[in-house]
Design an enzyme around this catalytic site. Sequence first.
Site, PDB file in Angstrom:
ATOM      1  N   GLU A   1      -3.449  49.152  16.190  1.00 16.66           N
ATOM      2  CA  GLU A   1      -2.652  48.182  16.962  1.00 16.66           C
ATOM      3  C   GLU A   1      -1.993  47.195  15.999  1.00 16.66           C
ATOM      4  O   GLU A   1      -0.824  46.844  16.168  1.00 16.66           O
ATOM      5  CB  GLU A   1      -3.547  47.415  17.959  1.00 16.66           C
ATOM      6  CG  GLU A   1      -2.814  46.338  18.751  1.00 16.66           C
ATOM      7  CD  GLU A   1      -3.728  45.502  19.651  1.00 16.66           C
ATOM      8  OE1 GLU A   1      -4.953  45.492  19.428  1.00 16.66           O
ATOM      9  OE2 GLU A   1      -3.199  44.844  20.562  1.00 16.66           O
TER      10      GLU A   1
ATOM     11  N   ASP B   1     -16.549  46.697  25.866  1.00 13.19           N
ATOM     12  CA  ASP B   1     -16.063  46.678  24.479  1.00 13.19           C
ATOM     13  C   ASP B   1     -16.749  45.628  23.612  1.00 13.19           C
ATOM     14  O   ASP B   1     -17.153  44.561  24.074  1.00 13.19           O
ATOM     15  CB  ASP B   1     -14.530  46.576  24.408  1.00 13.19           C
ATOM     16  CG  ASP B   1     -13.981  45.162  24.533  1.00 13.19           C
ATOM     17  OD1 ASP B   1     -14.592  44.359  25.269  1.00 13.19           O
ATOM     18  OD2 ASP B   1     -12.951  44.878  23.908  1.00 13.19           O
TER      19      ASP B   1
ATOM     20  N   ARG C   1     -17.535  30.662  33.530  1.00 13.35           N
ATOM     21  CA  ARG C   1     -18.809  29.972  33.270  1.00 13.35           C
ATOM     22  C   ARG C   1     -20.008  30.546  34.026  1.00 13.35           C
ATOM     23  O   ARG C   1     -21.134  30.386  33.612  1.00 13.35           O
ATOM     24  CB  ARG C   1     -18.697  28.490  33.645  1.00 13.35           C
ATOM     25  CG  ARG C   1     -17.568  27.749  32.971  1.00 13.35           C
ATOM     26  CD  ARG C   1     -17.941  27.397  31.532  1.00 13.35           C
ATOM     27  NE  ARG C   1     -16.789  26.895  30.813  1.00 13.35           N
ATOM     28  CZ  ARG C   1     -16.517  25.598  30.618  1.00 13.35           C
ATOM     29  NH1 ARG C   1     -17.313  24.685  31.101  1.00 13.35           N
ATOM     30  NH2 ARG C   1     -15.444  25.242  29.945  1.00 13.35           N
TER      31      ARG C   1
ATOM     32  N   HIS D   1     -10.143  50.448  20.101  1.00 12.17           N
ATOM     33  CA  HIS D   1      -8.803  50.062  19.662  1.00 12.17           C
ATOM     34  C   HIS D   1      -8.670  50.456  18.195  1.00 12.17           C
ATOM     35  O   HIS D   1      -9.618  50.302  17.424  1.00 12.17           O
ATOM     36  CB  HIS D   1      -8.621  48.548  19.719  1.00 12.17           C
ATOM     37  CG  HIS D   1      -8.485  47.961  21.079  1.00 12.17           C
ATOM     38  ND1 HIS D   1      -9.455  48.029  22.023  1.00 12.17           N
ATOM     39  CD2 HIS D   1      -7.466  47.244  21.635  1.00 12.17           C
ATOM     40  CE1 HIS D   1      -9.045  47.393  23.118  1.00 12.17           C
ATOM     41  NE2 HIS D   1      -7.834  46.900  22.909  1.00 12.17           N
TER      42      HIS D   1
ATOM     43  N   HIS E   1      -5.767  51.115  30.184  1.00 13.00           N
ATOM     44  CA  HIS E   1      -5.993  50.124  29.120  1.00 13.00           C
ATOM     45  C   HIS E   1      -5.570  48.745  29.615  1.00 13.00           C
ATOM     46  O   HIS E   1      -4.414  48.341  29.493  1.00 13.00           O
ATOM     47  CB  HIS E   1      -5.214  50.495  27.850  1.00 13.00           C
ATOM     48  CG  HIS E   1      -5.569  49.629  26.673  1.00 13.00           C
ATOM     49  ND1 HIS E   1      -6.163  50.116  25.527  1.00 13.00           N
ATOM     50  CD2 HIS E   1      -5.438  48.297  26.472  1.00 13.00           C
ATOM     51  CE1 HIS E   1      -6.374  49.121  24.677  1.00 13.00           C
ATOM     52  NE2 HIS E   1      -5.929  48.002  25.228  1.00 13.00           N
TER      53      HIS E   1
ATOM     54  N   ASP F   1      -2.398  46.172  29.261  1.00 13.57           N
ATOM     55  CA  ASP F   1      -3.226  45.416  28.302  1.00 13.57           C
ATOM     56  C   ASP F   1      -3.734  44.072  28.838  1.00 13.57           C
ATOM     57  O   ASP F   1      -4.893  43.990  29.250  1.00 13.57           O
ATOM     58  CB  ASP F   1      -2.449  45.224  26.994  1.00 13.57           C
ATOM     59  CG  ASP F   1      -3.353  45.087  25.782  1.00 13.57           C
ATOM     60  OD1 ASP F   1      -4.549  45.388  25.899  1.00 13.57           O
ATOM     61  OD2 ASP F   1      -2.861  44.701  24.708  1.00 13.57           O
TER      62      ASP F   1
ATOM     63  N   HIS G   1      -7.403  44.690  30.037  1.00 12.81           N
ATOM     64  CA  HIS G   1      -8.585  43.848  29.770  1.00 12.81           C
ATOM     65  C   HIS G   1      -8.877  42.941  30.959  1.00 12.81           C
ATOM     66  O   HIS G   1      -7.966  42.407  31.598  1.00 12.81           O
ATOM     67  CB  HIS G   1      -8.368  43.014  28.513  1.00 12.81           C
ATOM     68  CG  HIS G   1      -8.264  43.830  27.261  1.00 12.81           C
ATOM     69  ND1 HIS G   1      -9.310  44.004  26.391  1.00 12.81           N
ATOM     70  CD2 HIS G   1      -7.237  44.554  26.746  1.00 12.81           C
ATOM     71  CE1 HIS G   1      -8.942  44.779  25.383  1.00 12.81           C
ATOM     72  NE2 HIS G   1      -7.673  45.126  25.573  1.00 12.81           N
TER      73      HIS G   1
ATOM     74  N   GLY H   1     -10.489  43.234  19.746  1.00 10.41           N
ATOM     75  CA  GLY H   1     -10.319  42.127  18.802  1.00 10.41           C
ATOM     76  C   GLY H   1      -9.496  42.534  17.605  1.00 10.41           C
ATOM     77  O   GLY H   1      -8.801  43.546  17.618  1.00 10.41           O
TER      78      GLY H   1
HETATM   79  O1  LIG Z   1      -4.631  43.887  22.674  1.00 14.99           O
HETATM   80  C1  LIG Z   1      -5.827  43.627  22.428  1.00 14.99           C
HETATM   81  N1  LIG Z   1      -6.411  44.074  21.295  1.00 14.99           N
HETATM   82  C2  LIG Z   1      -7.686  43.806  20.959  1.00 14.99           C
HETATM   83  N2  LIG Z   1      -8.504  43.085  21.741  1.00 14.99           N
HETATM   84  C3  LIG Z   1      -7.989  42.575  22.882  1.00 14.99           C
HETATM   85  C4  LIG Z   1      -6.669  42.836  23.270  1.00 14.99           C
HETATM   86  N3  LIG Z   1      -6.459  42.223  24.456  1.00 14.99           N
HETATM   87  C5  LIG Z   1      -7.601  41.618  24.791  1.00 14.99           C
HETATM   88  N4  LIG Z   1      -8.537  41.830  23.846  1.00 14.99           N
HETATM   89  C6  LIG Z   1      -9.889  41.265  23.934  1.00 14.99           C
HETATM   90  O2  LIG Z   1     -10.033  40.338  22.896  1.00 14.99           O
HETATM   91  C7  LIG Z   1     -11.387  39.935  22.888  1.00 14.99           C
HETATM   92  C8  LIG Z   1     -11.818  39.506  21.534  1.00 14.99           C
HETATM   93  O3  LIG Z   1     -12.174  40.567  20.734  1.00 14.99           O
HETATM   94  C9  LIG Z   1     -12.159  41.105  23.471  1.00 14.99           C
HETATM   95  O4  LIG Z   1     -12.734  40.648  24.664  1.00 14.99           O
HETATM   96  C10 LIG Z   1     -11.082  42.152  23.744  1.00 14.99           C
HETATM   97  O5  LIG Z   1     -11.395  42.917  24.892  1.00 14.99           O
END
Ligand SMILES: O=c1[nH]cnc2c1ncn2[C@@H]1O[C@H](CO)[C@@H](O)[C@H]1O
Length: 341
Positions: free
Chosen positions: A204, A142, A75, A201, A19, A282, A21, A174
């Site tokens: 959370e 996602d 970009r 998710h 997990h 994360d 991003h 998100g």
């Molecule tokens: O901890 C988290 N929870 C939810 N979304 C997250 C988290 N970290 C990063 N994103 C990111 O937030 C963006 C907007 O929705 C998404 O790109 C998601 O992957």
Amino acid sequence: MAKDDLASFVAGLPKAELHVHHVGSASPRIVAELAARHEGRSPVPADPALLAEYFTFTDFAHFIEVYLSVVDLIRDAEDVRTLTYGVAQDLAAQQVRYAELTVTPYSSVNRGIPAEAFCEAIEDARREAEKELGLVLRWVFDIPGEAGLQSAEQTLRIALDQRPDGLISFGLGGPEIGVPRPQFKPYFDQARAAGLHSVPHAGETTGAQTVWDAIRELGAERIGHGIFAAQDPQLLAYLAEHAIPLEVCPTSNLRTRAVADLAEHPLAAIVAAGVPVSINSDDPPMFGTTLNNEYEVAARLLDLDTAGVAELARQGVRHSFATDQVKTALLAEIDTYTAGA
Ligand SMILES: O=c1[nH]cnc2c1ncn2[C@@H]1O[C@H](CO)[C@@H](O)[C@H]1O
């Protein structure tokens, strides 16, 4: 055990990361490079001290706002390539051998990078990371929940039309407040029918009901975070019985203020209830952490010695969607490391 001994054991331990991003893993160096490139057009500071301050979040909504300002720095396809390979290097340096990286193609495509070029860039980085760094990378695409159903539709289209080789799962990120999970069911149904795993998710920033929805409506095979499942004994029993793992990221929960204090973090209660977990980072630079640090935090929360920490790493491998071959090799590597430590 002395803190330093555990830290060095963790640092050398071969691991899986389930997990994490994509944009949220951009190191200060990469953020500074991109911010400097787009100077004057972005609120993101290039200076590391100012950046650390910029990455101090008042709540989860503020975190998402800041996150999207960093997304704005990406970009073109070259930015995507640089970012992705940089993330792979940071993972490999922590002895991560296998990672499922959560990527949000919608955000980049919506900002003008064609889907094909985006997928080509991440795939180039993935192949290079495997060859040069010995890191197996897989993608979770996602849906950014705050962007609504049209983003779900587009994320699904990109996933199914491009179908990059590394893509294995479908996710939903998100905010949870104001973004009920059930509305995404048709998109998860189609993604699952196409052979993708379901890893939304849930739990959370909102309660157990969101986790139930993720399981019942979205067919979740693992839950991103899921920490508020701890409020519902029946849900904990269900997760344990059906072996649905929670991807737990302790420092993230602290930094987004989902939990007020690590002492209040429910990881120990979740593990005591027999629920499978993986330990994850994360958005590590944004939260001032690393995967290795998350293992140390988990060791403190669960009162583990090195053998216990090695078992956590094995769980991460077992709960992954890696091939049996990758799993067997990584588990053997953990055994060898543990025997020699
Ligand atoms: O901890 C988290 N929870 C939810 N979304 C997250 C988290 N970290 C990063 N994103 C990111 O937030 C963006 C907007 O929705 C998404 O790109 C998601 O992957």
